[in-house]
Design a protein around this motif. Structure first.
Motif, PDB file in Angstrom:
ATOM      1  N   TYR A 175       0.830  -1.204   0.000  1.00  0.00           N
ATOM      2  CA  TYR A 175       0.000   0.000   0.000  1.00  0.00           C
ATOM      3  C   TYR A 175       0.870   1.262   0.000  1.00  0.00           C
ATOM      4  O   TYR A 175       0.572   2.242  -0.681  1.00  0.00           O
ATOM      5  CB  TYR A 175      -0.916   0.006   1.226  1.00  0.00           C
ATOM      6  CG  TYR A 175      -2.039  -1.002   1.167  1.00  0.00           C
ATOM      7  CD1 TYR A 175      -3.138  -0.782   0.339  1.00  0.00           C
ATOM      8  CD2 TYR A 175      -2.015  -2.160   1.927  1.00  0.00           C
ATOM      9  CE1 TYR A 175      -4.189  -1.689   0.278  1.00  0.00           C
ATOM     10  CE2 TYR A 175      -3.060  -3.080   1.879  1.00  0.00           C
ATOM     11  CZ  TYR A 175      -4.143  -2.839   1.052  1.00  0.00           C
ATOM     12  OH  TYR A 175      -5.180  -3.735   0.997  1.00  0.00           O
ATOM     13  N   GLU A 176       1.961   1.210   0.752  1.00  0.00           N
ATOM     14  CA  GLU A 176       2.849   2.371   0.830  1.00  0.00           C
ATOM     15  C   GLU A 176       3.528   2.638  -0.516  1.00  0.00           C
ATOM     16  O   GLU A 176       3.592   3.785  -0.970  1.00  0.00           O
ATOM     17  CB  GLU A 176       3.906   2.143   1.914  1.00  0.00           C
ATOM     18  CG  GLU A 176       4.852   3.320   2.080  1.00  0.00           C
ATOM     19  CD  GLU A 176       5.903   3.065   3.146  1.00  0.00           C
ATOM     20  OE1 GLU A 176       6.751   3.955   3.349  1.00  0.00           O
ATOM     21  OE2 GLU A 176       5.884   1.985   3.773  1.00  0.00           O
ATOM     22  N   ALA A 177       4.038   1.593  -1.156  1.00  0.00           N
ATOM     23  CA  ALA A 177       4.746   1.761  -2.429  1.00  0.00           C
ATOM     24  C   ALA A 177       3.828   2.284  -3.521  1.00  0.00           C
ATOM     25  O   ALA A 177       4.218   3.129  -4.338  1.00  0.00           O
ATOM     26  CB  ALA A 177       5.378   0.436  -2.857  1.00  0.00           C
ATOM     27  N   LYS A 178       2.584   1.797  -3.546  1.00  0.00           N
ATOM     28  CA  LYS A 178       1.644   2.164  -4.598  1.00  0.00           C
ATOM     29  C   LYS A 178       0.881   3.455  -4.306  1.00  0.00           C
ATOM     30  O   LYS A 178       0.332   4.071  -5.217  1.00  0.00           O
ATOM     31  CB  LYS A 178       0.612   1.039  -4.800  1.00  0.00           C
ATOM     32  CG  LYS A 178       1.126  -0.157  -5.575  1.00  0.00           C
ATOM     33  CD  LYS A 178       0.086  -1.261  -5.648  1.00  0.00           C
ATOM     34  CE  LYS A 178      -1.203  -0.836  -6.326  1.00  0.00           C
ATOM     35  NZ  LYS A 178      -1.090  -0.622  -7.781  1.00  0.00           N
ATOM     36  N   GLY A 179       0.805   3.821  -3.015  1.00  0.00           N
ATOM     37  CA  GLY A 179      -0.109   4.898  -2.644  1.00  0.00           C
ATOM     38  C   GLY A 179      -1.544   4.449  -2.797  1.00  0.00           C
ATOM     39  O   GLY A 179      -2.417   5.208  -3.208  1.00  0.00           O
ATOM     40  N   ARG A 180      -1.813   3.181  -2.448  1.00  0.00           N
ATOM     41  CA  ARG A 180      -3.114   2.555  -2.674  1.00  0.00           C
ATOM     42  C   ARG A 180      -4.009   2.716  -1.442  1.00  0.00           C
ATOM     43  O   ARG A 180      -3.548   2.529  -0.312  1.00  0.00           O
ATOM     44  CB  ARG A 180      -2.894   1.058  -2.959  1.00  0.00           C
ATOM     45  CG  ARG A 180      -4.159   0.240  -3.267  1.00  0.00           C
ATOM     46  CD  ARG A 180      -3.759  -1.222  -3.455  1.00  0.00           C
ATOM     47  NE  ARG A 180      -4.897  -2.105  -3.670  1.00  0.00           N
ATOM     48  CZ  ARG A 180      -5.337  -2.496  -4.862  1.00  0.00           C
ATOM     49  NH1 ARG A 180      -4.744  -2.050  -5.949  1.00  0.00           N
ATOM     50  NH2 ARG A 180      -6.344  -3.331  -4.974  1.00  0.00           N
ATOM     51  N   PRO A 181      -5.297   3.044  -1.622  1.00  0.00           N
ATOM     52  CA  PRO A 181      -6.218   3.111  -0.480  1.00  0.00           C
ATOM     53  C   PRO A 181      -6.277   1.780   0.262  1.00  0.00           C
ATOM     54  O   PRO A 181      -6.347   0.712  -0.362  1.00  0.00           O
ATOM     55  CB  PRO A 181      -7.568   3.434  -1.136  1.00  0.00           C
ATOM     56  CG  PRO A 181      -7.216   4.083  -2.434  1.00  0.00           C
ATOM     57  CD  PRO A 181      -5.950   3.408  -2.888  1.00  0.00           C
ATOM     58  N   SER A 182      -6.257   1.827   1.586  1.00  0.00           N
ATOM     59  CA  SER A 182      -6.147   0.605   2.379  1.00  0.00           C
ATOM     60  C   SER A 182      -7.426  -0.223   2.414  1.00  0.00           C
ATOM     61  O   SER A 182      -7.422  -1.354   2.900  1.00  0.00           O
ATOM     62  CB  SER A 182      -5.723   0.940   3.812  1.00  0.00           C
ATOM     63  OG  SER A 182      -6.677   1.780   4.422  1.00  0.00           O
ATOM     64  N   ASP A 183      -8.563   0.338   1.906  1.00  0.00           N
ATOM     65  CA  ASP A 183      -9.792  -0.459   1.881  1.00  0.00           C
ATOM     66  C   ASP A 183      -9.990  -1.133   0.520  1.00  0.00           C
ATOM     67  O   ASP A 183     -11.048  -1.708   0.249  1.00  0.00           O
ATOM     68  CB  ASP A 183     -11.014   0.392   2.235  1.00  0.00           C
ATOM     69  CG  ASP A 183     -11.328   1.458   1.179  1.00  0.00           C
ATOM     70  OD1 ASP A 183     -10.423   1.791   0.380  1.00  0.00           O
ATOM     71  OD2 ASP A 183     -12.469   1.952   1.163  1.00  0.00           O
ATOM     72  N   ASN A 184      -8.978  -1.074  -0.330  1.00  0.00           N
ATOM     73  CA  ASN A 184      -9.043  -1.702  -1.650  1.00  0.00           C
ATOM     74  C   ASN A 184      -8.420  -3.096  -1.551  1.00  0.00           C
ATOM     75  O   ASN A 184      -7.208  -3.211  -1.341  1.00  0.00           O
ATOM     76  CB  ASN A 184      -8.295  -0.838  -2.666  1.00  0.00           C
ATOM     77  CG  ASN A 184      -8.776  -1.085  -4.087  1.00  0.00           C
ATOM     78  OD1 ASN A 184      -9.606  -1.954  -4.333  1.00  0.00           O
ATOM     79  ND2 ASN A 184      -8.241  -0.322  -5.023  1.00  0.00           N
ATOM     80  N   PRO A 185      -9.202  -4.180  -1.672  1.00  0.00           N
ATOM     81  CA  PRO A 185      -8.665  -5.525  -1.436  1.00  0.00           C
ATOM     82  C   PRO A 185      -7.543  -5.897  -2.408  1.00  0.00           C
ATOM     83  O   PRO A 185      -7.446  -5.370  -3.518  1.00  0.00           O
ATOM     84  CB  PRO A 185      -9.885  -6.430  -1.668  1.00  0.00           C
ATOM     85  CG  PRO A 185     -11.066  -5.539  -1.542  1.00  0.00           C
ATOM     86  CD  PRO A 185     -10.631  -4.193  -2.006  1.00  0.00           C
ATOM     87  N   LYS A 233      -5.768  -6.600   6.319  1.00  0.00           N
ATOM     88  CA  LYS A 233      -5.115  -5.674   5.392  1.00  0.00           C
ATOM     89  C   LYS A 233      -5.173  -6.194   3.958  1.00  0.00           C
ATOM     90  O   LYS A 233      -5.223  -5.425   3.006  1.00  0.00           O
ATOM     91  CB  LYS A 233      -3.651  -5.445   5.793  1.00  0.00           C
ATOM     92  CG  LYS A 233      -3.450  -4.417   6.892  1.00  0.00           C
ATOM     93  CD  LYS A 233      -1.970  -4.143   7.097  1.00  0.00           C
ATOM     94  CE  LYS A 233      -1.736  -3.088   8.185  1.00  0.00           C
ATOM     95  NZ  LYS A 233      -2.290  -1.780   7.808  1.00  0.00           N
ATOM     96  N   VAL A 234      -5.150  -7.523   3.806  1.00  0.00           N
ATOM     97  CA  VAL A 234      -5.209  -8.132   2.473  1.00  0.00           C
ATOM     98  C   VAL A 234      -6.609  -8.014   1.885  1.00  0.00           C
ATOM     99  O   VAL A 234      -6.781  -7.808   0.685  1.00  0.00           O
ATOM    100  CB  VAL A 234      -4.788  -9.613   2.543  1.00  0.00           C
ATOM    101  CG1 VAL A 234      -5.061 -10.327   1.215  1.00  0.00           C
ATOM    102  CG2 VAL A 234      -3.308  -9.712   2.893  1.00  0.00           C
ATOM    103  N   THR A 235      -7.614  -8.135   2.724  1.00  0.00           N
ATOM    104  CA  THR A 235      -9.003  -8.221   2.252  1.00  0.00           C
ATOM    105  C   THR A 235      -9.760  -6.907   2.316  1.00  0.00           C
ATOM    106  O   THR A 235     -10.957  -6.877   2.020  1.00  0.00           O
ATOM    107  CB  THR A 235      -9.764  -9.281   3.068  1.00  0.00           C
ATOM    108  OG1 THR A 235      -9.852  -8.838   4.421  1.00  0.00           O
ATOM    109  CG2 THR A 235      -9.056 -10.625   3.010  1.00  0.00           C
ATOM    110  N   GLY A 236      -9.074  -5.831   2.695  1.00  0.00           N
ATOM    111  CA  GLY A 236      -9.761  -4.551   2.812  1.00  0.00           C
ATOM    112  C   GLY A 236     -10.829  -4.568   3.880  1.00  0.00           C
ATOM    113  O   GLY A 236     -11.817  -3.839   3.790  1.00  0.00           O
ATOM    114  N   GLY A 237     -10.660  -5.431   4.898  1.00  0.00           N
ATOM    115  CA  GLY A 237     -11.624  -5.526   5.990  1.00  0.00           C
ATOM    116  C   GLY A 237     -12.806  -6.429   5.693  1.00  0.00           C
ATOM    117  O   GLY A 237     -13.691  -6.583   6.540  1.00  0.00           O
TER     118      GLY A 237
END
Length: 367
Positions: free
Chosen positions: A58-68, A115-119
């Motif tokens: 998520y950090e490397a991509k700048g990806r939203p953490s709720d995106n599975p 974290k893998v499944t976006g909750g």
């Protein structure tokens, strides 16, 4: 510091492949990040069972953490530690399409980090049809969570150079391998219910799934114009994706009308002094080029127009393979706007139009 591992040939000797992949596999085992080729697009992988490792994606991509994220495996037996239940029809589909460009959504085993499944209480799993990816996962000894290896929101990477442009210095390893053959991310199929439901279209089409198990549903969210209020049920469901820097518009309709639309757009770009990218089939661009050559000087066209083909109208799968690559090419030549000929929404055209709608923010003109 990112280390590059170059693997030019798909049919490389097995012992040599193992040697080249031993260091990145060890990095995955130790909680590091590795970008690697698959048949769909390049992926950015980390140990799916480690919260700390997954956070690095998520950090490397700048990806939203709720995106599975999709978890990649190298053999079916690895599902045992990831999922709670596999329905009989899901086994049929796995037998038909794995390894391949399809991801299945299962009820998740509690050991899979949220974290893998976006909750969500489900997990997305895929077995890629790519010798480098399969060997890397096998050598690592861990399931590998891996979204596309690009900065979040940008066109997905189908070439190693795209990954290097986006993620050099942000990940531990980049495997510089062959170009992706499919060019679109995998079909995502929910197999938790009584009938499979496509959450994201891809190369494996509804018709292909129906041929195996007799039925297939489509998630209404695929065609929803506003996803802001929806919880993402699968990777790529909620946020704007695949977008180049330029504004994108998609044109769908008769070929003759589309060519006239292209001509009008060229005139507008010349008059208003901006650079226009046009993506169309070979047949479209052949006619368009002949017209433009009679009306504009070569230096004017070079300054204002960038034409790129997505293959012949007779081979729509070539469009899929080249789509993200062409969007990035338009960025490389600094297009201000991109006009793209769309396709009818059946077969792989359904997946192509899904990506085009997301890249354009829903700007589809039907003529």
């Amino acid at each position: 510091m990112t280390k590059l591992i170059k693997i030019e040939e798909m049919n490389i000797d097995a012992l040599e492949l193992t040697r080249l992949l031993s260091a990145p596999a060890e990095a995955l085992r130790q909680g590091g990040t590795v970008a690697f080729p698959t048949e769909t697009v390049y992926g950015l992988g980390a140990n799916a069972l480690s919260d700390v490792a997954v956070a690095k994606i998520y950090e490397a991509k700048g990806r939203p953490s709720d995106n599975p994220l999709i978890v990649h495996i190298s053999k079916v037996s690895e599902l045992n530690e990831l999922v709670l239940e596999i329905k009989p029809y899901a086994l049929e589909l796995m037998s038909a399409f794995w390894p391949g460009p399809i991801t299945f959504i299962f009820r998740k085993n509690p050991k899979v980090p949220s974290k893998v499944t976006g909750g969500l209480d489900t997990v997305a799993v895929r077995m890629p049809d790519h010798p480098i990816a399969l060997k890397l996962i096998e050598l690592s000894g861990v399931p590998v969570a891996a979204p596309s290896a690009n900065l979040s929101g940008k066109p997905s990477p189908t070439k190693a150079k795209h990954v290097i442009e986006d993620l050099m210095g942000k990940v531990d390893f980049i495997i510089d391998g062959p170009d992706a053959k499919v060019g679109l991310e995998s079909t995502v199929l929910d197999v938790t219910g009584d009938m499979p439901m496509i959450l994201r279209p891809g190369k494996i089409t509804p018709e292909m799934i129906e041929n195996i198990v007799g039925g297939c549903q489509l998630d209404p969210a695929i065609s929803a114009e506003d996803l802001a209020g929806l919880a993402p049920r699968a990777p790529g469901m909620k946020y704007k994706h695949y977008a180049p820097e330029a504004e994108v518009e998609v044109v769908v309709g008769e070929a003759s009308k589309i060519i006239l639309t292209f001509e009008s757009a060229v005139a507008n770009a010349v008059d208003l002094n901006y650079k226009l990218g046009i993506m169309g089939f070979e047949e479209d661009l052949l006619v368009l080029e002949k017209f433009l050559e009679t009306k504009y000087k070569a230096d004017v066209l070079k300054r204002h127009i960038f034409l790129c083909t997505h293959g012949s109208i007779k081979h729509v799968e070539e469009f899929a393979r080249l789509l993200f690559q062409n969007l990035r090419r338009c960025d490389e030549v600094h297009c201000d706007k991109i006009l793209i000929r769309g396709v009818s929404e059946h077969g792989i055209g359904y997946a192509i139009m899904n990506r085009l709608k997301k890249a354009s923010g829903g700007k589809v003109i039907r003529i």
